[in-house]
Scaffold this motif. Sequence first.
Motif, mmCIF file in Angstrom:
data_model
loop_
_atom_site.group_PDB
_atom_site.id
_atom_site.type_symbol
_atom_site.label_atom_id
_atom_site.label_comp_id
_atom_site.label_asym_id
_atom_site.label_seq_id
_atom_site.Cartn_x
_atom_site.Cartn_y
_atom_site.Cartn_z
ATOM 1 N N ASP A 69 0.807 -1.224 0.000
ATOM 2 C CA ASP A 69 0.000 0.000 0.000
ATOM 3 C C ASP A 69 0.839 1.272 0.000
ATOM 4 N N GLY A 70 2.138 1.141 -0.124
ATOM 5 C CA GLY A 70 3.005 2.309 -0.169
ATOM 6 C C GLY A 70 3.501 2.752 1.192
ATOM 7 N N SER A 71 3.051 2.098 2.249
ATOM 8 C CA SER A 71 3.517 2.471 3.589
ATOM 9 C C SER A 71 4.876 1.847 3.870
ATOM 10 N N ARG A 72 5.547 2.394 4.844
ATOM 11 C CA ARG A 72 6.860 1.871 5.243
ATOM 12 C C ARG A 72 6.736 0.435 5.748
ATOM 13 N N ASN A 73 5.600 0.091 6.340
ATOM 14 C CA ASN A 73 5.415 -1.256 6.878
ATOM 15 C C ASN A 73 5.459 -2.331 5.807
ATOM 16 N N CYS A 74 5.071 -2.016 4.590
ATOM 17 C CA CYS A 74 5.120 -3.003 3.502
ATOM 18 C C CYS A 74 6.542 -3.472 3.250
ATOM 19 N N GLU A 75 7.487 -2.580 3.478
ATOM 20 C CA GLU A 75 8.887 -2.933 3.254
ATOM 21 C C GLU A 75 9.343 -4.038 4.203
ATOM 22 N N PHE A 76 8.750 -4.114 5.397
ATOM 23 C CA PHE A 76 9.100 -5.186 6.334
ATOM 24 C C PHE A 76 8.674 -6.541 5.769
ATOM 25 N N ALA A 77 7.491 -6.590 5.168
ATOM 26 C CA ALA A 77 7.022 -7.841 4.563
ATOM 27 C C ALA A 77 7.915 -8.239 3.396
ATOM 28 N N VAL A 78 8.299 -7.263 2.578
ATOM 29 C CA VAL A 78 9.155 -7.555 1.424
ATOM 30 C C VAL A 78 10.528 -8.042 1.888
ATOM 31 N N LYS A 79 11.067 -7.433 2.924
ATOM 32 C CA LYS A 79 12.367 -7.878 3.458
ATOM 33 C C LYS A 79 12.291 -9.326 3.919
ATOM 34 N N GLN A 80 11.173 -9.701 4.548
ATOM 35 C CA GLN A 80 10.989 -11.082 4.989
ATOM 36 C C GLN A 80 10.965 -12.033 3.791
ATOM 37 N N VAL A 81 10.283 -11.644 2.730
ATOM 38 C CA VAL A 81 10.204 -12.487 1.527
ATOM 39 C C VAL A 81 11.572 -12.557 0.848
ATOM 40 N N ILE A 82 12.325 -11.472 0.851
ATOM 41 C CA ILE A 82 13.676 -11.485 0.275
ATOM 42 C C ILE A 82 14.545 -12.491 1.026
ATOM 43 N N LYS A 83 14.459 -12.517 2.349
ATOM 44 C CA LYS A 83 15.223 -13.495 3.146
ATOM 45 C C LYS A 83 14.832 -14.920 2.765
ATOM 46 N N LYS A 84 13.533 -15.155 2.618
ATOM 47 C CA LYS A 84 13.064 -16.489 2.227
ATOM 48 C C LYS A 84 13.565 -16.852 0.832
ATOM 49 N N PHE A 85 13.556 -15.873 -0.075
ATOM 50 C CA PHE A 85 13.991 -16.123 -1.447
ATOM 51 C C PHE A 85 15.469 -16.508 -1.486
ATOM 52 N N MET A 86 16.270 -15.906 -0.633
ATOM 53 C CA MET A 86 17.706 -16.215 -0.602
ATOM 54 C C MET A 86 17.946 -17.673 -0.208
ATOM 55 N N ASN A 87 17.014 -18.235 0.577
ATOM 56 C CA ASN A 87 17.129 -19.641 0.985
ATOM 57 C C ASN A 87 16.411 -20.596 0.043
ATOM 58 N N ASN A 88 15.472 -20.060 -0.746
ATOM 59 C CA ASN A 88 14.683 -20.897 -1.645
ATOM 60 C C ASN A 88 14.338 -20.073 -2.881
ATOM 61 N N THR A 89 15.149 -20.192 -3.919
ATOM 62 C CA THR A 89 14.950 -19.376 -5.120
ATOM 63 C C THR A 89 13.805 -19.866 -6.002
ATOM 64 N N SER A 90 13.172 -20.954 -5.644
ATOM 65 C CA SER A 90 12.029 -21.413 -6.437
ATOM 66 C C SER A 90 10.739 -20.813 -5.863
ATOM 67 N N MET A 91 10.699 -19.489 -5.858
ATOM 68 C CA MET A 91 9.527 -18.755 -5.385
ATOM 69 C C MET A 91 8.971 -17.894 -6.510
ATOM 70 N N GLU A 92 7.680 -17.769 -6.515
ATOM 71 C CA GLU A 92 7.007 -16.869 -7.446
ATOM 72 C C GLU A 92 6.393 -15.762 -6.584
ATOM 73 N N ILE A 93 6.866 -14.544 -6.768
ATOM 74 C CA ILE A 93 6.444 -13.423 -5.929
ATOM 75 C C ILE A 93 5.482 -12.535 -6.704
ATOM 76 N N HIS A 94 4.347 -12.230 -6.068
ATOM 77 C CA HIS A 94 3.338 -11.358 -6.663
ATOM 78 C C HIS A 94 3.120 -10.168 -5.734
ATOM 79 N N LEU A 95 3.276 -8.963 -6.273
ATOM 80 C CA LEU A 95 2.995 -7.738 -5.529
ATOM 81 C C LEU A 95 1.598 -7.271 -5.926
ATOM 82 N N LEU A 96 0.809 -6.872 -4.946
ATOM 83 C CA LEU A 96 -0.555 -6.427 -5.219
ATOM 84 C C LEU A 96 -0.815 -5.092 -4.544
ATOM 85 N N ASN A 97 -1.201 -4.108 -5.337
ATOM 86 C CA ASN A 97 -1.636 -2.822 -4.793
ATOM 87 C C ASN A 97 -3.139 -2.728 -4.988
#
Length: 167
Positions: free
Chosen positions: A9-37
């Motif tokens: 939604d453009g808030s700073r809090n969304c970046e925390f969720a994305v950082k968590q997904v980035i960490k997961k992606f580094m451990n498992n690159t077979s992820m399909e990421i969808h961003l939704l606004n």
Amino acid sequence: MLKVLIPVDGSRNCEFAVKQVIKKFMNNTSMEIHLLNVQMPFSSYIARFVSSKALQDYHRDEAEKALRPVKQMLDGFSIPYSVHAKVGEKAKTITDMARRLRCDQIVMSTARKNSLTRLVEGSVINKVLKLTTVPVEVIAGEESSKWERYGIPAGVGAALALLAAID
């Protein structure tokens, strides 16, 4: 392949969720990421006086503005993703999109608010949890402001005291 939906939604809090997904992606690159606004539609009264093209342009520009910081984070790590922008009621649109995309998980971030504030505001996360069968991972974001922690509960308390005094 793990499919993850991240509402943005453009808030700073969304970046925390994305950082968590980035960490997961580094451990498992077979992820399909969808961003939704998801944006709330204009009232029918306002929409009558504005062309549909102008409304579409406005929503597209606002979606791009909200998604830009998150896209930059993912691009910085060369992580592939898909972008979606919808207009509608937030919780319903998020759950419908997760179902439509057959996502395995929804990752959302929230401000750290007290339960009274959440009750008064009608949390999108609470609504998503009620509507979806897809697992939801809620990431704690920034601390809520002093106004949210003390001002809103104090205002609600004062209103309830006033109502009690009137009876």
